[in-house]
Design a protein around this motif. Structure first.
Motif, PDB file in Angstrom:
ATOM      1  N   ALA A 178       0.830  -1.199   0.000  1.00  0.00           N
ATOM      2  CA  ALA A 178       0.000   0.000   0.000  1.00  0.00           C
ATOM      3  C   ALA A 178       0.870   1.256   0.000  1.00  0.00           C
ATOM      4  O   ALA A 178       0.608   2.199  -0.756  1.00  0.00           O
ATOM      5  N   ASP A 179       1.899   1.270   0.847  1.00  0.00           N
ATOM      6  CA  ASP A 179       2.804   2.411   0.889  1.00  0.00           C
ATOM      7  C   ASP A 179       3.426   2.652  -0.478  1.00  0.00           C
ATOM      8  O   ASP A 179       3.460   3.773  -0.969  1.00  0.00           O
ATOM      9  N   ARG A 180       3.895   1.555  -1.080  1.00  0.00           N
ATOM     10  CA  ARG A 180       4.556   1.661  -2.371  1.00  0.00           C
ATOM     11  C   ARG A 180       3.620   2.253  -3.419  1.00  0.00           C
ATOM     12  O   ARG A 180       4.033   3.025  -4.273  1.00  0.00           O
ATOM     13  N   LEU A 181       2.349   1.887  -3.362  1.00  0.00           N
ATOM     14  CA  LEU A 181       1.420   2.311  -4.403  1.00  0.00           C
ATOM     15  C   LEU A 181       0.589   3.525  -4.001  1.00  0.00           C
ATOM     16  O   LEU A 181      -0.188   4.043  -4.798  1.00  0.00           O
ATOM     17  N   GLY A 182       0.758   3.944  -2.751  1.00  0.00           N
ATOM     18  CA  GLY A 182       0.009   5.102  -2.307  1.00  0.00           C
ATOM     19  C   GLY A 182      -1.475   4.844  -2.147  1.00  0.00           C
ATOM     20  O   GLY A 182      -2.302   5.715  -2.416  1.00  0.00           O
ATOM     21  N   ILE A 183      -1.826   3.645  -1.717  1.00  0.00           N
ATOM     22  CA  ILE A 183      -3.235   3.332  -1.482  1.00  0.00           C
ATOM     23  C   ILE A 183      -3.388   2.783  -0.063  1.00  0.00           C
ATOM     24  O   ILE A 183      -2.401   2.631   0.655  1.00  0.00           O
ATOM     25  N   SER A 184      -4.610   2.492   0.316  1.00  0.00           N
ATOM     26  CA  SER A 184      -4.851   1.969   1.663  1.00  0.00           C
ATOM     27  C   SER A 184      -4.413   0.501   1.760  1.00  0.00           C
ATOM     28  O   SER A 184      -4.581  -0.267   0.814  1.00  0.00           O
TER      29      SER A 184
END
Lengths: 219, 219
Positions: A178-184
């Motif tokens: 999620a961090d890597r992709l900027g999502i929850s």
DNA sequence: GTTGATATACGGCAGGTGCCGTATTTCGTC
DNA sequence: GACGAAATACGGCACCTGCCGTATATCAAC
């Protein structure tokens, strides 16, 4: 009773030719009628003996890559061409199929695929090695391929699911993904669950194994 | 009656391995006991099964050229090494033989040479493909180079850890692994932790990836 | 302009994982 | 017989996973 399939084996490595012949000799309704170690010889043989199918190594001398396939097809339009090569570049796979080959086997792939490839090709389908199948499935590569109704996408994943598959296969947790992709993290988890359901995978190990099997780039 | 010759086939191309196995299966007193698609796997296998001979492709991943032959010889000094490669550079041939290989076959050469090579090597002679024979004046003058200090440490796993590695890579949980092996789940977990520490792995995905990379039997 | 697929997001729950300890037994080697 | 390596076994704890829901926004296609 199926008709006998005549095959020409073309590879500059005698050991590979020998292996192929031995493999093919274990199959029914199949006959290796000739072999060639360079492009010129192959062209001559094809002209002379009109085989049903040629197994072609793209790395051999006198075979100027993909263009040679087109040339072969002008010589023998109805002959099937099964490319056998070490190359796993998606671009090459697409080019080879676009040029008119009916199958693409990787030398690193399971030899058992040879059988499956021949079967599929006889049904006028396109056969790709497991390890390069993603090359055509990848949505980014969707120049409508002039394939003759060849349905070769067993289970389509969305772009996002592909990304999550790759990251999960590298051992990233849902949070890290999620961090890597900027999502929850919850969304990442959901994507992961969805792709697992689609592919009938049940744990991280199977995710990793699947990703490696289809040749996904793993850090 | 000749002793059975145990052979390991090492080549990253499955089709070549298959061809070699089929070729060898037609010979007497010969048994292919294992195969490897990369150097690390090969080293592990050699360590584990002490084969009489290895047929080695110099082009495969994890095989840093000629130096790998020296390393193999430190692992199994009495094992014969037959190099099978597409390379026909005289310099390479000389380097390979100097490093301790007992035979050099080219992939473009006649497969029948395989038989001759094995025979010669069993008589403690050096065998070179017809096509590269000019590269060395007097092959028989070869003295194996002295074994240099180890300089090779693929992390050794215990037998049990190998088993757990394989099962974990297939997605089995600690409990399932324990059931399969008839031990306590806690013990299975401990073995798993130990091997992960040894190999610097941090989760199941990495376990699976590692296992596949070294060619462990999965599924 | 409704439908369907995709992407987003939240949460509960049982069970598993990864990391940290400790401890006993077995077995081959020196 | 002493020693070390390997295999066995147990437990706590934070975190993650896999499976089950539900729900909204977007966007392409029909």
């Amino acid at each position: 009773m199926r008709k006998l399939l005549t095959i020409v084996v073309a590879d500059d490595h005698a050991i590979v030719r020998e292996g192929l012949k031995l493999l093919l000799s274990t199959m029914d309704h199949v006959s290796v009628v000739a072999e060639a170690a360079d492009g010129e010889t192959l062209t001559t043989i094809v002209r002379a003996s009109s085989p049903d199918l040629v197994i072609l190594d793209l790395g051999m001398p006198g075979v100027a890559g993909v263009q040679f396939i087109s040339e072969l097809r002008t010589v023998a339009p109805r002959m099937k061409i099964l490319v056998l090569t070490a190359n796993i570049e998606p671009r090459t796979v697409r080019a080879v199929i676009a040029a008119g080959a009916s199958g693409y086997l990787t030398k690193t792939g399971d030899p058992a695929e040879l059988n499956a490839a021949l079967d599929a090709m006889l049904r006028n389908e396109i056969y790709l090695s497991q390890s390069v199948r993603f090359a055509i499935d990848d949505p980014r590569s969707h120049e409508p391929p002039p394939l003759t109704g060849a349905a070769l996408s067993p289970i389509p994943l969305t772009r996002r699911e592909m990304q999550i598959l790759s990251l999960a296969a590298q051992g990233l947790t849902a949070r890290e993904t999620a961090d890597r992709l900027g999502i929850s993290p919850l969304t990442a988890r959901k994507h992961r669950e969805n792709l697992m359901r689609k592919l009938s995978l049940h744990n991280t190990a199977e995710i990793a194994a699947y990703a490696l099997r289809i040749g996904l780039p793993i850090g």
